[in-house]
Structures are given as C-alpha cells and as structure tokens.
Design a protein around this motif. Structure first.
Motif, mmCIF file in Angstrom:
data_model
loop_
_atom_site.group_PDB
_atom_site.id
_atom_site.type_symbol
_atom_site.label_atom_id
_atom_site.label_comp_id
_atom_site.label_asym_id
_atom_site.label_seq_id
_atom_site.Cartn_x
_atom_site.Cartn_y
_atom_site.Cartn_z
ATOM 1 N N LEU A 34 -2.547 -19.462 -9.978
ATOM 2 C CA LEU A 34 -3.839 -18.904 -9.575
ATOM 3 C C LEU A 34 -4.076 -19.061 -8.078
ATOM 4 N N LYS A 35 -3.551 -20.131 -7.494
ATOM 5 C CA LYS A 35 -3.783 -20.344 -6.063
ATOM 6 C C LYS A 35 -3.181 -19.219 -5.239
ATOM 7 N N GLY A 41 -5.408 -12.468 -2.542
ATOM 8 C CA GLY A 41 -6.561 -11.645 -2.880
ATOM 9 C C GLY A 41 -6.458 -10.899 -4.189
ATOM 10 N N SER A 42 -5.304 -10.968 -4.840
ATOM 11 C CA SER A 42 -5.098 -10.155 -6.043
ATOM 12 C C SER A 42 -6.004 -10.579 -7.200
ATOM 13 N N LEU A 43 -6.462 -11.844 -7.211
ATOM 14 C CA LEU A 43 -7.318 -12.307 -8.292
ATOM 15 C C LEU A 43 -8.690 -11.648 -8.243
ATOM 16 N N PHE A 44 -9.023 -11.072 -7.098
ATOM 17 C CA PHE A 44 -10.350 -10.492 -6.909
ATOM 18 C C PHE A 44 -10.309 -8.965 -6.790
ATOM 19 N N CYS A 48 -8.016 0.836 -10.857
ATOM 20 C CA CYS A 48 -8.548 1.780 -11.833
ATOM 21 C C CYS A 48 -7.401 2.500 -12.542
ATOM 22 N N PRO A 49 -7.303 2.401 -13.866
ATOM 23 C CA PRO A 49 -6.219 3.078 -14.590
ATOM 24 C C PRO A 49 -6.368 4.597 -14.586
ATOM 25 N N HIS A 50 -7.550 5.083 -14.214
ATOM 26 C CA HIS A 50 -7.778 6.532 -14.209
ATOM 27 C C HIS A 50 -7.295 7.184 -12.923
ATOM 28 N N CYS A 51 -7.641 6.584 -11.754
ATOM 29 C CA CYS A 51 -7.276 7.217 -10.480
ATOM 30 C C CYS A 51 -6.404 6.353 -9.587
ATOM 31 N N GLY A 52 -6.196 5.080 -9.965
ATOM 32 C CA GLY A 52 -5.327 4.205 -9.189
ATOM 33 C C GLY A 52 -5.992 3.519 -8.004
ATOM 34 N N THR A 53 -7.292 3.713 -7.834
ATOM 35 C CA THR A 53 -8.001 3.094 -6.715
ATOM 36 C C THR A 53 -8.129 1.585 -6.934
ATOM 37 N N THR A 54 -7.888 0.816 -5.870
ATOM 38 C CA THR A 54 -8.057 -0.633 -5.933
ATOM 39 C C THR A 54 -9.506 -0.987 -5.599
ATOM 40 N N ASN A 55 -10.128 -1.735 -6.474
ATOM 41 C CA ASN A 55 -11.540 -2.093 -6.322
ATOM 42 C C ASN A 55 -11.699 -3.601 -6.179
ATOM 43 N N LEU A 56 -12.728 -3.990 -5.435
ATOM 44 C CA LEU A 56 -13.038 -5.405 -5.251
ATOM 45 C C LEU A 56 -13.947 -5.881 -6.376
#
Length: 219
Positions: A34-35, A41-44, A48-56
């Motif tokens: 987890l560290k 930053g990947s833990l946060f 989106c499985p629909h459009c592939g956009t990475t969201n915070l």
C-alpha cells in the motif's frame, strides 16, 4: 487497521457512474504494498471502464506506519474533525513518540512521505522553501513575477546524490520549475528552527505543518 469501502463515483469526462474502492484507513504494516501505491498516487485514482479516463478519488484517508511511528490524516478543510482529533490524541501517551500530521489533500500526503522517507524533518523543509522563495525573488526585477513566485505552491521532490542535494519544484507559466538547493541550506534552516523552540513545540501532536503554519512565526 486498513479499511476500505466502495462508493459511487462519477467519471469527470463521460459522466458514467461506477462503484470504486476508497481507502479510509491505510496501515502499511499490514500490507507493505500500500505504501508504494500511496507514493505513486495509484491508490487515489480510478480508471473509468467506459471511456478510460483516470479520475481522482476524493477521500480522507488516515495513513498509519506503526514501524515509523507516523500518522498522516487527509482532512481537507474540516477544522471540526481536526479539533476533535487533537483532543482525543492528546490524551494518549503512547502517541507521544509519533509524528502526527494533518494535510489538506493526497498530494501533500505523498510529499510528506517523501520527506520522511528521505530522513528529513518536514518543519525544516518548510523553512527551506521559505528561504528559497525569498532568495529567488531577491534577484528578480519583475515585481509581478516575483509576487507570482511567492504565491506559487512549492513542493519537495527528492534528495539525491552524494551531497544530498534537495530538489524543490513549483508551477510557473504553465510549467514546473525545478530548483536545487545544497544540504547546507537544510542544515542552516534546521539551525533556525532550533533557535526558535516555539516552532518545535507547536509541531508536537496532530498539526498541519505547511507554508501558512510556518509563516505565522515570522509574520
């Protein structure tokens, strides 16, 4: 304890709603992987499985590393939560040996971890930023740009090399500007902190050590 839950989140690009995992408590002694996920930053983030956009992910996780005696809580702007937490933890003697910090966002959580992993003190690093801003602006003739530099958020990136050179970064004109400072600057700033015991005293218990916190002592 590590705790997570699934909440409905809306993609910032396409508006699709999906259930995503949000960590409320992160104990890295229970899961060391987890560290790294916090640091990169990947833990946060969620894709989106629909459009592939990475969201915070907008969460308020409590980061806990028992081995390092470290707790960092992302509280946003919740002053009530911070006040209640201070009152609770001030009564727990076992927390006296801990470094306890509030931060506004996960980006600052990541920065704090980088500072502590480098074996540095975050109060002294904030002092380094304070001094570095002033030195940059001292030689600038454009007062408007100097004011922009003073207002820009400066972050610790890394310490590296045989001379322990410290790299700080701040945004300017749409780009990240890097500035390297020698370890002697850190040592000088540590000396300033030591000569001002009120600063060290204020850094005990849960507190938010950032630019505004430090500048309150020199205003």
């Amino acid at each position: 304890m590590t705790q997570s839950s699934r909440i409905a989140s809306v993609c910032s690009h396409c508006g699709e709603r999906h259930n995503v995992e949000v960590y409320n408590s992160i104990n890295v002694s229970l899961d060391a992987s987890l560290k790294e996920k916090v640091l990169d930053g990947s833990l946060f983030m969620w894709e989106c499985p629909h459009c592939g956009t990475t969201n915070l992910i907008q969460g308020r996780p409590l980061y806990h590393d028992p081995a390092e005696r470290l707790m960092i809580w992302v509280t946003g702007e919740d002053e009530t939560l911070e006040e209640q937490t201070r009152g609770l933890f001030s009564k727990l003697e076992e927390m006296n040996s801990y470094t306890l910090r509030f931060v506004r966002d996960t980006g600052t959580l990541i920065e704090k971890l980088k500072i502590f992993d480098a074996g540095l003190d975050d109060v002294t690093v904030e002092m380094c930023k304070y001094i570095t801003r002033m030195e940059i602006c001292e030689h600038m003739t454009d007062q408007e740009k100097a004011a922009a530099v003073m207002d820009a958020p400066m972050k610790f990136l890394r310490m590296e090399g045989a001379d322990n050179e410290i790299t700080l970064a701040y945004p300017m004109d749409g780009q990240m500007q890097m500035v390297a400072i020698g370890f002697n600057v850190y040592e000088d700033c540590r000396g300033i902190i030591k000569r001002n015991p009120a600063i060290t005293q204020k850094a005990t218990g849960f507190c938010r050590v950032d630019r505004g916190w430090l500048e309150a002592f020199f205003g």
